[in-house]
Design an enzyme around this catalytic site. Structure first.
Site, mmCIF file in Angstrom:
data_model
loop_
_atom_site.group_PDB
_atom_site.id
_atom_site.type_symbol
_atom_site.label_atom_id
_atom_site.label_comp_id
_atom_site.label_asym_id
_atom_site.label_seq_id
_atom_site.Cartn_x
_atom_site.Cartn_y
_atom_site.Cartn_z
ATOM 1 N N LYS A 155 4.634 -5.844 3.474
ATOM 2 C CA LYS A 155 3.406 -5.991 4.251
ATOM 3 C C LYS A 155 2.218 -5.966 3.296
ATOM 4 O O LYS A 155 2.166 -5.119 2.400
ATOM 5 C CB LYS A 155 3.288 -4.856 5.273
ATOM 6 C CG LYS A 155 4.435 -4.846 6.284
ATOM 7 C CD LYS A 155 4.316 -3.718 7.300
ATOM 8 C CE LYS A 155 4.504 -2.340 6.704
ATOM 9 N NZ LYS A 155 5.885 -2.099 6.199
ATOM 10 N N SER A 185 0.812 -1.222 0.000
ATOM 11 C CA SER A 185 0.000 0.000 0.000
ATOM 12 C C SER A 185 0.844 1.270 0.000
ATOM 13 O O SER A 185 0.300 2.377 0.038
ATOM 14 C CB SER A 185 -0.930 0.011 1.221
ATOM 15 O OG SER A 185 -0.165 -0.022 2.415
ATOM 16 N N TYR A 186 2.173 1.146 -0.023
ATOM 17 C CA TYR A 186 3.022 2.339 -0.014
ATOM 18 C C TYR A 186 3.033 2.976 -1.400
ATOM 19 O O TYR A 186 3.339 2.317 -2.396
ATOM 20 C CB TYR A 186 4.457 1.993 0.393
ATOM 21 C CG TYR A 186 4.653 1.696 1.860
ATOM 22 C CD1 TYR A 186 3.631 1.836 2.788
ATOM 23 C CD2 TYR A 186 5.899 1.264 2.318
ATOM 24 C CE1 TYR A 186 3.836 1.557 4.133
ATOM 25 C CE2 TYR A 186 6.121 0.983 3.660
ATOM 26 C CZ TYR A 186 5.081 1.125 4.559
ATOM 27 O OH TYR A 186 5.304 0.849 5.890
ATOM 28 N N GLY A 187 2.778 4.274 -1.423
ATOM 29 C CA GLY A 187 2.692 5.014 -2.677
ATOM 30 C C GLY A 187 1.343 5.699 -2.747
ATOM 31 O O GLY A 187 0.311 5.083 -2.484
ATOM 32 N N GLY A 206 2.035 1.104 -4.789
ATOM 33 C CA GLY A 206 2.978 0.043 -5.116
ATOM 34 C C GLY A 206 4.349 0.543 -5.543
ATOM 35 O O GLY A 206 5.255 -0.252 -5.816
#
Length: 326
Positions: free
Chosen positions: A91, A57-59, A65
């Site tokens: 994660k 979920s980073y971005g 992504g």
């Protein structure tokens, strides 16, 4: 010479967090930064920082992504013998549409693609115990399946408290799957995990690796008191918490000066002195050099005790992650 705590014969190392790689909202990421991020990654690896954490979920927005993509690209550019020494953990977020024992299958495959196959540990990003307790068990079983089927070597969790951690450990142990690690928000401004009955106590008892995310409190513990607050939400947090920090900052400055180190190194070593591996976010080669240098010394027990006292006496702490369970 510095010593480790009596309950910790060997202090953990220092890892690297990559939340900022792709996050525009809080960290002002722009794709033009990719070259400096790659240089940061390469410098970190050269200096012996081998543990990298990311998440699917980073971005921000269309860049969802992005952190995994960048980390995968950077790992793939290394010589194989260097890449093999790294541990890459991601994660997976238990979004409402990820349901059942196979609910993470597609997400795991997508993460592995973005990471170009370099994926050593998969982690549950947060517990759904507070709002959808029925969702969590099957998802955890599905992650355990990935380990038993040799699709990934290790399994960890994140944002869980001591009670939930024990339950998850027991559930996985019944299947013969080791719970390798737990990530929690831990810093001098969020010391709850190391307090009596906290997550650190459970980790020591059960042999679970404790990982400290936001060990610098979103950069507040690395900033000098003269520095202007950053823009946006981080700035609001800095303005709320900073006025109470003078005694803590003075103590950190003395400890840092003794080692010709920045104050951030003291904050990282406070986590290590409590048995946690800090994973600061790195965005420049200079930050990688500072983090690596911090791993070459430890706090004296008396220094740790003073910092514990000062941290415990703060009236205002970092806000708890709203998705964290008890």
């Amino acid at each position: 010479m510095a010593h480790s705590s009596p309950s910790l014969p060997v202090a953990p190392g220092i890892g690297v967090g990559t939340w900022a790689w792709g996050n525009q909202l809080l960290w002002g990421y722009d794709p033009s930064q990719d070259a400096i991020l790659q240089a940061t990654f390469q410098r970190a690896v050269e200096l012996g920082l081998h543990w990298f954490d990311t998440a699917d979920s980073y971005g921000t927005g269309r860049l969802n992504g992005r952190s995994e993509q960048l980390l995968g690209r950077f790992c793939a550019a290394l010589p194989p013998q260097q890449s093999e020494r790294l541990l890459v953990a991601t994660k997976l977020a238990p979004f409402p549409w990820r349901l059942g024992r196979g609910g993470f299958r597609r997400a795991f495959a997508a993460s592995r693609r973005r990471l170009q196959g370099k994926l050593d540990r998969v982690q549950l990003h947060w517990s759904t115990a507070r709002y959808a307790p029925w969702q969590e068990g099957p998802l955890l079983e599905g992650l355990a399946d990935l380990v038993t089927q040799a699709e990934v070597a290790e399994l960890g969790v994140s944002n869980v408290g001591p009670r939930r951690l024990r339950q998850m450990h027991r559930r996985l142990a019944a299947r013969g799957v080791r719970l390798a690690s737990v990530q929690v928000q831990l810093s001098l401004l969020s010391p709850a995990p190391i307090e009596p009955g906290g997550v650190a106590e459970v980790c020591r008892e059960l042999g679970i690796e404790l990982i400290a995310y936001s060990p610098l409190a979103l950069g507040l513990l690395a900033a000098s008191h003269e520095a202007p607050a950053p823009a946006g939400a981080r700035g609001a947090l800095f303005r709320r918490l900073a006025p109470q920090l003078a005694p803590l900052r003075e103590a950190m400055a003395v400890m840092a000066q003794r080692r010709a180190a920045p104050a951030a190194a003291v904050a990282l070593n406070w986590c290590r002195s409590h048995g946690a591996m800090p994973i600061p976010g790195l965005r420049s080669p200079a930050q990688a050099e500072a983090a690596a240098a911090a791993g070459r010394w430890l706090l004296e027990p008396a220094e740790r005790e003073l910092l514990d006292q000062l941290a415990g006496g703060l009236m205002r702490r970092m806000p708890a992650n709203p998705l964290a369970s008890d």
